[in-house]
Design a protein around this motif. Structure first.
Motif, mmCIF file in Angstrom:
data_model
loop_
_atom_site.group_PDB
_atom_site.id
_atom_site.type_symbol
_atom_site.label_atom_id
_atom_site.label_comp_id
_atom_site.label_asym_id
_atom_site.label_seq_id
_atom_site.Cartn_x
_atom_site.Cartn_y
_atom_site.Cartn_z
ATOM 1 N N ASP A 108 1.141 -0.723 0.332
ATOM 2 C CA ASP A 108 -0.387 -0.002 -0.267
ATOM 3 C C ASP A 108 1.026 1.024 -0.239
ATOM 4 O OD1 ASP A 108 1.218 0.563 2.718
ATOM 5 O OD2 ASP A 108 -0.610 -0.528 3.638
ATOM 6 N N SER A 109 0.323 2.495 0.113
ATOM 7 C CA SER A 109 0.832 3.727 -0.474
ATOM 8 C C SER A 109 2.207 3.638 0.821
ATOM 9 C CB SER A 109 0.320 5.349 -0.761
ATOM 10 O OG SER A 109 -0.914 4.910 -1.794
ATOM 11 N N PRO A 110 1.672 3.522 2.684
ATOM 12 C CA PRO A 110 2.548 4.119 3.518
ATOM 13 C C PRO A 110 3.651 3.139 3.178
ATOM 14 C CG PRO A 110 0.118 4.233 4.191
ATOM 15 C CD PRO A 110 0.365 3.033 2.570
ATOM 16 N N ARG A 111 3.524 1.672 3.127
ATOM 17 C CA ARG A 111 4.475 0.721 2.745
ATOM 18 C C ARG A 111 5.264 1.142 1.865
ATOM 19 N NH1 ARG A 111 3.914 -6.134 2.859
ATOM 20 N NH2 ARG A 111 6.539 -6.223 3.747
ATOM 21 N N LEU A 112 4.409 0.788 0.489
ATOM 22 C CA LEU A 112 5.146 1.261 -0.791
ATOM 23 C C LEU A 112 6.708 3.266 -0.305
ATOM 24 C CD1 LEU A 112 6.430 1.042 -3.787
ATOM 25 C CD2 LEU A 112 4.301 2.151 -4.177
ATOM 26 N N ALA A 113 6.331 4.108 0.509
ATOM 27 C CA ALA A 113 6.755 4.707 0.548
ATOM 28 C C ALA A 113 7.887 4.513 1.069
ATOM 29 C CB ALA A 113 6.388 6.270 0.913
ATOM 30 N N LYS A 114 7.821 3.873 2.416
ATOM 31 C CA LYS A 114 8.751 3.378 2.841
ATOM 32 C C LYS A 114 10.101 2.664 2.635
ATOM 33 C CE LYS A 114 7.984 1.767 7.461
ATOM 34 N NZ LYS A 114 7.764 1.388 8.496
ATOM 35 N N PHE A 115 9.290 2.017 1.761
ATOM 36 C CA PHE A 115 10.468 0.598 1.308
ATOM 37 C C PHE A 115 11.448 1.771 0.052
ATOM 38 C CE2 PHE A 115 11.001 -1.153 -2.946
ATOM 39 C CZ PHE A 115 11.382 -2.554 -2.716
ATOM 40 N N ARG A 116 10.668 2.895 -0.139
ATOM 41 C CA ARG A 116 11.522 3.400 -1.328
ATOM 42 C C ARG A 116 12.588 4.171 -0.979
ATOM 43 N NH1 ARG A 116 6.824 5.509 -5.061
ATOM 44 N NH2 ARG A 116 6.491 3.771 -6.563
ATOM 45 N N GLN A 117 12.375 4.615 0.350
ATOM 46 C CA GLN A 117 13.093 5.190 1.715
ATOM 47 C C GLN A 117 14.395 4.202 1.563
ATOM 48 O OE1 GLN A 117 14.064 8.590 2.162
ATOM 49 N NE2 GLN A 117 11.350 9.315 0.750
ATOM 50 N N ALA A 118 14.023 2.935 1.745
ATOM 51 C CA ALA A 118 14.875 2.120 2.268
ATOM 52 C C ALA A 118 15.897 2.146 1.799
ATOM 53 C CB ALA A 118 13.998 0.952 3.516
ATOM 54 N N SER A 170 22.527 2.654 3.468
ATOM 55 C CA SER A 170 22.595 1.720 4.387
ATOM 56 C C SER A 170 21.817 0.668 4.669
ATOM 57 C CB SER A 170 22.783 2.618 5.890
ATOM 58 O OG SER A 170 21.517 2.932 5.731
ATOM 59 N N SER A 171 20.895 1.009 4.100
ATOM 60 C CA SER A 171 19.816 -0.419 4.300
ATOM 61 C C SER A 171 19.432 -0.570 2.516
ATOM 62 C CB SER A 171 18.841 0.058 4.548
ATOM 63 O OG SER A 171 17.846 1.429 4.087
ATOM 64 N N GLY A 172 19.977 0.083 1.388
ATOM 65 C CA GLY A 172 20.107 -0.392 0.059
ATOM 66 C C GLY A 172 20.862 -0.893 -0.571
ATOM 67 N N ILE A 221 11.790 6.195 -13.339
ATOM 68 C CA ILE A 221 12.245 6.502 -11.328
ATOM 69 C C ILE A 221 11.088 7.643 -10.522
ATOM 70 C CG2 ILE A 221 13.631 8.457 -11.009
ATOM 71 C CD1 ILE A 221 15.334 6.606 -9.194
ATOM 72 N N PRO A 222 10.813 6.575 -9.433
ATOM 73 C CA PRO A 222 9.005 7.607 -8.850
ATOM 74 C C PRO A 222 10.042 9.122 -8.582
ATOM 75 C CG PRO A 222 10.335 6.525 -7.002
ATOM 76 C CD PRO A 222 10.594 5.878 -9.048
ATOM 77 N N ARG A 223 9.204 10.025 -8.422
ATOM 78 C CA ARG A 223 9.924 11.068 -8.343
ATOM 79 C C ARG A 223 9.868 11.447 -6.846
ATOM 80 N NH1 ARG A 223 4.145 15.379 -9.281
ATOM 81 N NH2 ARG A 223 3.505 13.232 -9.004
ATOM 82 N N GLY A 224 11.427 12.475 -6.808
ATOM 83 C CA GLY A 224 11.810 12.753 -4.982
ATOM 84 C C GLY A 224 13.446 12.083 -5.743
ATOM 85 N N PHE A 225 13.430 11.257 -6.717
ATOM 86 C CA PHE A 225 14.488 10.561 -6.477
ATOM 87 C C PHE A 225 15.862 10.313 -7.720
ATOM 88 C CE2 PHE A 225 11.804 8.033 -3.743
ATOM 89 C CZ PHE A 225 12.242 7.845 -2.980
ATOM 90 N N PRO A 226 17.380 10.864 -7.816
ATOM 91 C CA PRO A 226 17.196 11.497 -8.686
ATOM 92 C C PRO A 226 17.410 10.177 -10.253
ATOM 93 C CG PRO A 226 19.284 10.393 -6.722
ATOM 94 C CD PRO A 226 17.918 10.489 -6.198
ATOM 95 N N LYS A 227 17.642 10.233 -10.852
ATOM 96 C CA LYS A 227 17.597 9.676 -11.740
ATOM 97 C C LYS A 227 18.703 8.509 -12.205
ATOM 98 C CE LYS A 227 13.825 12.663 -14.924
ATOM 99 N NZ LYS A 227 14.029 13.414 -16.288
ATOM 100 N N ASP A 228 19.308 9.289 -12.219
ATOM 101 C CA ASP A 228 21.104 7.764 -11.658
ATOM 102 C C ASP A 228 21.074 7.373 -10.753
ATOM 103 O OD1 ASP A 228 21.280 10.393 -10.502
ATOM 104 O OD2 ASP A 228 23.306 10.778 -11.217
ATOM 105 N N HIS A 229 19.746 7.541 -10.069
ATOM 106 C CA HIS A 229 20.212 6.265 -8.442
ATOM 107 C C HIS A 229 21.215 5.149 -8.834
ATOM 108 C CE1 HIS A 229 19.850 4.558 -5.007
ATOM 109 N NE2 HIS A 229 19.566 6.011 -3.735
ATOM 110 N N PRO A 230 21.820 4.849 -8.335
ATOM 111 C CA PRO A 230 22.753 3.425 -7.953
ATOM 112 C C PRO A 230 21.085 1.602 -7.891
ATOM 113 C CG PRO A 230 22.885 3.918 -6.244
ATOM 114 C CD PRO A 230 22.672 5.213 -6.894
ATOM 115 N N ARG A 231 20.145 2.472 -7.388
ATOM 116 C CA ARG A 231 19.239 1.289 -7.119
ATOM 117 C C ARG A 231 18.243 1.629 -7.707
ATOM 118 N NH1 ARG A 231 22.902 1.372 -2.854
ATOM 119 N NH2 ARG A 231 21.137 3.255 -1.876
ATOM 120 N N ALA A 232 18.335 2.524 -8.896
ATOM 121 C CA ALA A 232 17.052 3.072 -10.031
ATOM 122 C C ALA A 232 15.842 1.894 -9.641
ATOM 123 C CB ALA A 232 17.337 3.704 -11.057
ATOM 124 N N ASP A 233 16.204 0.529 -10.154
ATOM 125 C CA ASP A 233 15.926 -0.462 -11.045
ATOM 126 C C ASP A 233 14.597 -1.064 -9.602
ATOM 127 O OD1 ASP A 233 16.724 -0.578 -13.827
ATOM 128 O OD2 ASP A 233 17.691 -2.560 -13.342
#
Length: 205
Positions: A104-114, A119-121, A147-159
Motif C-alpha cells: 500500500d502507499s505508506p509501505r511503498l513509501a517506506k520501501f523506497r526510502q529504505a 545503509s539499507s539499500g 524512477i519515482p519523483r523525489g529520487f535522482p534519475k541516476d540512482h544506483p538502485r533505480a531498478d
C-alpha cells in the motif's frame, strides 16, 4: 497423511482443465483434484508449518465478476503463508514465491526510502544478487517506467526504486522428485534462501 509429492495425475488434471475449463470437466474430475492435488498440498503445508507458520489454500474458483475472462476455475492450486511465502502447483509443475507482492502507499513509501538509503539499500542489493545467483528471479507485479519523483534519475538502485513490490519467485523444472517427498526439501531450501529478503522487508517496511 504424510506428504509424498504430487503424482502425474495432478499435472494431468491441470492440463485437462486448461483445455476444458468447464463445470462438466471439473465435476467429472473433482475426485482427482481432492485426492491428487489438494490432499498432498494440505499434507505439505502441515509439515512446513513448524518452520514457516500456518498457510491457507486458495479457493479453486475464480472471481469472474469484474473479469472479461469468465473461466470458472483457477488452473493452479496455490497457498499462502501468514508469515509470507507462496506455493503453487500448475500443469507446468511447482513454483514458489516470497516477499511483498503488493505494497500500500505508506509501505511503498517506506520501501523506497529504505532502498534509496545506502545503509539499507546496499544490503538489499546484495540479497537480490544472492537470490538471482541461485536461479531465483526478483521482481514485482508492477513497476514504474521511470524512477519515482523525489529520487535522482541516476540512482544506483533505480531498478529497485521502480518496483511496486518485491517478490522472489522460482519456477522449478519438472523433475521426477515432484512425485516424491523430496519436493518439500526443494521448497524448504527456497524459503530458507528467501529469509534475508523477508527479514529486510519486515525491518524496513
Amino acid at each position: 497423511m504424510a506428504f509424498r509429492g504430487w503424482p502425474a495425475e495432478a499435472l494431468d488434471f491441470y492440463d485437462g482443465l486448461e483445455a476444458d475449463n468447464s463445470k462438466t470437466y471439473w465435476t467429472a474430475h473433482k475426485a482427482v483434484y481432492e485426492e491428487q492435488v489438494r490432499a498432498p498440498m494440505l499434507a505439505l503445508l502441515e509439515e512446513l508449518a513448524p518452520e514457516f507458520g500456518p498457510a491457507k489454500i486458495f479457493r479453486p474458483y475464480r472471481d469472474v465478476r469484474f473479469s472479461a475472462d469468465k473461466s470458472p476455475y483457477k488452473t493452479s492450486c496455490a497457498a499462502s503463508f501468514e508469515q509470507g511465502g507462496y506455493v503453487q502447483l500448475t500443469a507446468a509443475g511447482l513454483a514458489a514465491g516470497a516477499g511483498a507482492y503488493m505494497m500500500d502507499s505508506p509501505r511503498l513509501a517506506k520501501f523506497r526510502q529504505a532502498v534509496a538509503d545506502d545503509s539499507s539499500g546496499a544490503p538489499l542489493t546484495e540479497i537480490v544478487a544472492a537470490l538471482e545467483a541461485k536461479g531465483t528471479s526478483v521482481t514485482s507485479h508492477e513497476q514504474l517506467k521511470t524512477i519515482p519523483r523525489g529520487f535522482p534519475k541516476d540512482h544506483p538502485r533505480a531498478d529497485l526504486l521502480r518496483q511496486k513490490g518485491l517478490i522472489a519467485w522460482h519456477q522449478f523444472e519438472l523433475r521426477p522428485w515432484l512425485g516424491t517427498a523430496k519436493a518439500k526439501t526443494h521448497l524448504v531450501t527456497f524459503f530458507r534462501s528467501c529469509a534475508p529478503l523477508q527479514e529486510w522487508l519486515a525491518t524496513h517496511t
